[in-house]
Write an enzyme that holds these catalytic residues in place. Structure first.
Site, PDB file in Angstrom:
ATOM      1  N   ASP A  12      38.661  68.119  44.743  1.00 57.70           N
ATOM      2  CA  ASP A  12      39.832  68.826  44.726  1.00 57.70           C
ATOM      3  C   ASP A  12      39.547  69.846  45.983  1.00 57.70           C
ATOM      4  O   ASP A  12      38.428  70.357  46.329  1.00 57.70           O
ATOM      5  CB  ASP A  12      40.051  69.415  43.370  1.00 57.70           C
ATOM      6  CG  ASP A  12      41.459  70.058  43.339  1.00 57.70           C
ATOM      7  OD1 ASP A  12      42.426  69.391  43.865  1.00 57.70           O
ATOM      8  OD2 ASP A  12      41.605  70.904  42.885  1.00 57.70           O
ATOM      9  N   SER A  13      40.622  70.800  46.238  1.00 57.83           N
ATOM     10  CA  SER A  13      40.565  71.702  46.824  1.00 57.83           C
ATOM     11  C   SER A  13      40.021  73.000  46.312  1.00 57.83           C
ATOM     12  O   SER A  13      39.674  74.006  46.622  1.00 57.83           O
ATOM     13  CB  SER A  13      42.136  72.215  47.250  1.00 57.83           C
ATOM     14  OG  SER A  13      42.727  72.492  46.268  1.00 57.83           O
ATOM     15  N   CYS A  75      42.923  65.432  43.129  1.00 55.79           N
ATOM     16  CA  CYS A  75      43.896  66.071  43.749  1.00 55.79           C
ATOM     17  C   CYS A  75      44.872  65.119  44.167  1.00 55.79           C
ATOM     18  O   CYS A  75      44.874  64.403  44.828  1.00 55.79           O
ATOM     19  CB  CYS A  75      43.149  66.794  45.018  1.00 55.79           C
ATOM     20  SG  CYS A  75      44.418  67.659  46.074  1.00 55.79           S
ATOM     21  N   GLU A 154      44.456  79.385  40.167  1.00 60.57           N
ATOM     22  CA  GLU A 154      42.990  79.989  40.898  1.00 60.57           C
ATOM     23  C   GLU A 154      42.734  81.466  40.806  1.00 60.57           C
ATOM     24  O   GLU A 154      41.780  81.697  40.618  1.00 60.57           O
ATOM     25  CB  GLU A 154      43.261  79.704  42.620  1.00 60.57           C
ATOM     26  CG  GLU A 154      43.569  78.292  42.928  1.00 60.57           C
ATOM     27  CD  GLU A 154      41.660  77.643  42.697  1.00 60.57           C
ATOM     28  OE1 GLU A 154      40.869  78.331  43.108  1.00 60.57           O
ATOM     29  OE2 GLU A 154      41.865  76.501  42.608  1.00 60.57           O
ATOM     30  N   CYS A 186      49.933  67.993  39.773  1.00 62.77           N
ATOM     31  CA  CYS A 186      48.904  68.408  40.542  1.00 62.77           C
ATOM     32  C   CYS A 186      47.906  68.974  39.534  1.00 62.77           C
ATOM     33  O   CYS A 186      48.194  69.275  38.550  1.00 62.77           O
ATOM     34  CB  CYS A 186      49.681  69.986  40.961  1.00 62.77           C
ATOM     35  SG  CYS A 186      48.292  71.070  41.714  1.00 62.77           S
ATOM     36  N   HIS A 188      46.253  71.172  39.007  1.00 64.56           N
ATOM     37  CA  HIS A 188      46.046  72.677  38.541  1.00 64.56           C
ATOM     38  C   HIS A 188      47.046  72.760  37.406  1.00 64.56           C
ATOM     39  O   HIS A 188      46.745  73.834  36.550  1.00 64.56           O
ATOM     40  CB  HIS A 188      46.279  73.630  39.766  1.00 64.56           C
ATOM     41  CG  HIS A 188      45.138  73.975  40.723  1.00 64.56           C
ATOM     42  ND1 HIS A 188      44.894  72.891  41.535  1.00 64.56           N
ATOM     43  CD2 HIS A 188      44.456  75.060  40.821  1.00 64.56           C
ATOM     44  CE1 HIS A 188      43.747  73.612  42.293  1.00 64.56           C
ATOM     45  NE2 HIS A 188      43.466  74.494  41.921  1.00 64.56           N
TER      46      HIS A 188
HETATM   47  N1  DGL Z   1      44.951  70.476  42.845  1.00 65.22           N
HETATM   48  C1  DGL Z   1      45.611  69.818  43.828  1.00 65.22           C
HETATM   49  C2  DGL Z   1      46.592  69.061  43.715  1.00 65.22           C
HETATM   50  O1  DGL Z   1      46.431  68.324  42.870  1.00 65.22           O
HETATM   51  C3  DGL Z   1      45.875  70.851  45.081  1.00 65.22           C
HETATM   52  C4  DGL Z   1      46.269  72.224  44.989  1.00 65.22           C
HETATM   53  C5  DGL Z   1      46.302  73.109  46.287  1.00 65.22           C
HETATM   54  O2  DGL Z   1      44.986  73.095  46.978  1.00 65.22           O
HETATM   55  O3  DGL Z   1      47.130  73.356  46.798  1.00 65.22           O
HETATM   56  O4  DGL Z   1      47.638  68.876  44.336  1.00 65.22           O
END
Ligand code: DGL
Length: 270
Positions: A12-13, A75, A154, A186, A188
């Site tokens: 993931d990022s 991600c 984050e 997402c 997150h």
């Molecule tokens: N967690 C990521 C997703 O599911 C990306 C979040 C990001 O880096 O913008 O898209």
């Protein structure tokens, strides 16, 4: 039949993919995992498709070198822009987050009115709308990019006045659309589920992809030797920037478990 539990790689990022890792650890406790957070190039959500494709390739390349037997693209942005290319490039099984979330949403909705939240990249790709329409063209799908959600997570900000204000900012219009199901598109966002539920109410089904992704991963490996089930797997964590920040935040995603992460350079042009 396999006599040693395989290792699964995820990327993931940043910390978002840990929501998927946690579910995988619960579903496959005897497996080893290698987690890569590409924190140096976070966020992915505001970057172009070609940039994300390049980053994703470098993440996959790194995980393959760690001898994983499967890659989970943890991600949604990378799944939207790069999954198909990655699947064509490697021999090992590679799964993303989109299909699982779509299947869960289709099972959950009764009214056919579905909301989708995601990064700017995921929403602009329209991948969820297309996949949902492929199953049922009569669905009403309302999408909304919520870029600040990732920044909040984050920062470890999961509740409070600022979180509530941002939730209201993004979801006010969606609230008027009478959806019965909302895809958290997402990895997150599950950390903000309480705040989102608080604003939208309990009657809406919130869809997180992680449990379905874990089920899909477990099916891939089929039957394993019974001796494996007595063992407990381990997880290695790698990041491309500031391991301290990652290790400080990770317990919020992993039910309080403390971890250590290691800094790596995954750029293939360096
Ligand atoms: N967690 C990521 C997703 O599911 C990306 C979040 C990001 O880096 O913008 O898209």
């Amino acid at each position: 039949m396999k006599s040693k539990a395989p290792a699964i790689g995820l990327f993931d990022s940043g910390v978002g993919g840990l929501t998927v890792l946690r579910e995988l650890q619960l579903t496959l406790p005897h497996f080893d995992f290698v987690y890569l957070g590409d924190s140096a190039r976070f966020p992915y959500g505001s970057k172009s498709a070609s940039t994300i494709a390049q980053y994703s390739k470098e993440c996959a390349e790194f995980l393959v070198k760690q001898d994983v037997e499967m890659i989970v693209v943890a991600c949604n942005t990378a799944s939207s822009f790069a999954l198909n290319t990655l699947v064509g490039q490697y021999q090992l099984p590679i799964i993303g987050t989109i299909e699982s979330a779509v299947c869960c949403a289709l099972q959950a909705t009764k009214t056919g009115r579905i909301g989708v939240l995601g990064t700017e990249g995921t929403i602009s790709s329209r991948v969820y709308e297309k996949r949902l329409a492929a199953f049922n063209p009569d669905l009403h799908v309302y999408s909304k990019a919520c870029p600040l959600f990732v920044a909040l997570v984050e920062e470890g900000m999961l509740s409070g006045e600022i979180v509530d204000q941002v939730v209201e900012l993004y979801l006010s219009e969606l609230k008027t659309q009478n959806i019965d199901t909302l895809i958290l598109g997402c990895t997150h966002y599950p950390l903000l589920a309480n705040a989102i539920r608080g604003f939208l109410g309990d009657s809406i089904s919130l869809i997180e992809c992680s449990a379905a992704v874990a089920q899909e991963a477990s099916k891939t490996f089929g039957q394993l030797d019974s001796s494996i089930h007595n063992t407990h797997g381990s997880t290695k964590f790698f990041v491309t920037d500031d391991p301290k920040h990652f290790s400080r935040l990770a317990p919020k995603f992993l039910g309080g478990v403390q971890i250590e992460s290691k800094l790596v350079d995954i750029r293939t042009d360096s």
